[in-house]
Design an enzyme around this catalytic site. Structure first.
Site, PDB file in Angstrom:
ATOM      1  CB  SER A 156      -0.867   0.005   1.268  1.00 23.47           C
ATOM      2  OG  SER A 156      -1.464   1.266   1.482  1.00 23.47           O
ATOM      3  CE1 TYR A 182      -2.899  -1.709   5.924  1.00 22.08           C
ATOM      4  CE2 TYR A 182      -2.405   0.491   5.117  1.00 22.08           C
ATOM      5  CZ  TYR A 182      -2.874  -0.786   4.893  1.00 22.08           C
ATOM      6  OH  TYR A 182      -3.316  -1.146   3.647  1.00 22.08           O
TER       7      TYR A 182
END
Length: 311
Positions: A156, A182
């Protein structure tokens, strides 16, 4: 980086169906983790549509079997909880024969409170990286047996928020930050692809990582209900926009199946092209790959630590 960046005829708006058009995967076997929701469904649909036998590796086999039935073709579902070493071991133990394509797609994002896995690791790192690491290394013999196997590591642009903080991956000594955690796990996904391509080159295995784009899916379940609107605005400020799940699955599908990527490994893609390295980010940056995510020393260090962490 010394090589020319790889470009393809595809781009931001391309769908998984478009990038796999004309590709024949008959006789090939694929696993898609998290294949019962979001871009996992569309990745599985594209691979199955090209003739592959696809296994959806999912926590919820009821949902997995429903999706398999909706897609049709040679597709099944098998239970896999990436935060559970026992579940991973059971999945690996049940796999028989070669594996041509492994799409490490499942993930959790921005868990709001510090949560530890059963093995004591921060849950996003445990699931997004360590779970996939244990799964992939467990399936190494099956990948090697396929000859020319591909691993797809769904990362990501969130990786731009944080390198892997090797001295404190589990936030034992620093304040927990949901997006930092994350980001660290998504950096680990890129580093894994870098090192797997290096270590397993003699087995004909290649691994690449990617940013699918901004897509509103169940991945955001831990976030405020307004997150979708905020994300849309953030992408707009960056001169971009959100994607549909069909578009979001395009880069994964390209890396999994396109002959354009034969023999290519250890790279990071977005919008169906290899992404440039960027050396600074600001609040609007959503494109490019951080140098720390491609660093071979970081990649080797993470691999060795991961072997130790998964015992």
């Amino acid at each position: 980086m010394s090589h020319d960046l790889i470009t393809t005829p595809f781009g931001f708006d391309s769908t998984a169906a478009e990038v796999i058009a004309g590709v024949d995967l008959s006789g090939k076997r694929a696993i898609v983790t998290g294949g019962a929701s979001g871009i996992g469904i569309e990745t599985a649909r594209a691979l199955a549509g090209a003739g592959a036998h696809v296994t959806l590796a999912v926590r919820d086999t009821v949902a997995g079997n429903r999706v398999a039935g909706e897609i049709g073709g040679k597709i099944d579902a098998a239970p896999l909880d990436l935060s559970s070493p026992a579940s991973i071991a059971a999945f690996v133990g049940a796999w028989d024969g070669p594996l041509d394509i492994l799409v490490n797609n499942a993930g959790v994002m921005a868990i709001q409170e510090l949560t530890l896995s059963a093995t004591g690791h921060e849950m996003q790192f445990a699931t997004n990286h360590l779970g996939h690491f244990a799964l992939t290394t467990g399936l190494h013999a099956a990948l090697a047996a396929a000859g020319g196997a591909r691993i797809v590591s769904v990362s990501s642009s969130g990786h731009l928020r944080s390198p892997v903080i090797f001295d404190d991956v589990d936030f034992a000594f620093r304040e927990y930050d949901p997006f930092g955690a994350y980001g660290q796990s998504k950096t680990a996904n890129v580093l894994f692809a870098v090192e797997a391509s290096t270590r397993w080159a003699d087995d004909g295995i290649t691994a690449n990582a990617l940013m699918p784009g901004g897509i509103i899916t169940a991945l955001q379940r831990h976030l405020d209900p307004n997150y979708g609107k905020e994300a849309e605005e953030r992408f707009r400020r960056a001169g971009s926009r959100l994607k549909s799940p069909e578009q979001g699955a395009a880069t994964s599908t390209l890396l999994a199946a396109s002959p354009l990527l034969d023999g290519v490994g250890g790279r990071y893609f977005e919008d169906c092209h290899e992404a440039p390295v960027i050396h600074r980010r600001d609040e609007t940056t959503i494109a490019g790959v951080a140098p720390y995510a491609l660093d071979p020393e970081n990649a080797a260090r993470l691999w060795d630590l991961s072997v130790w962490w998964i015992g």
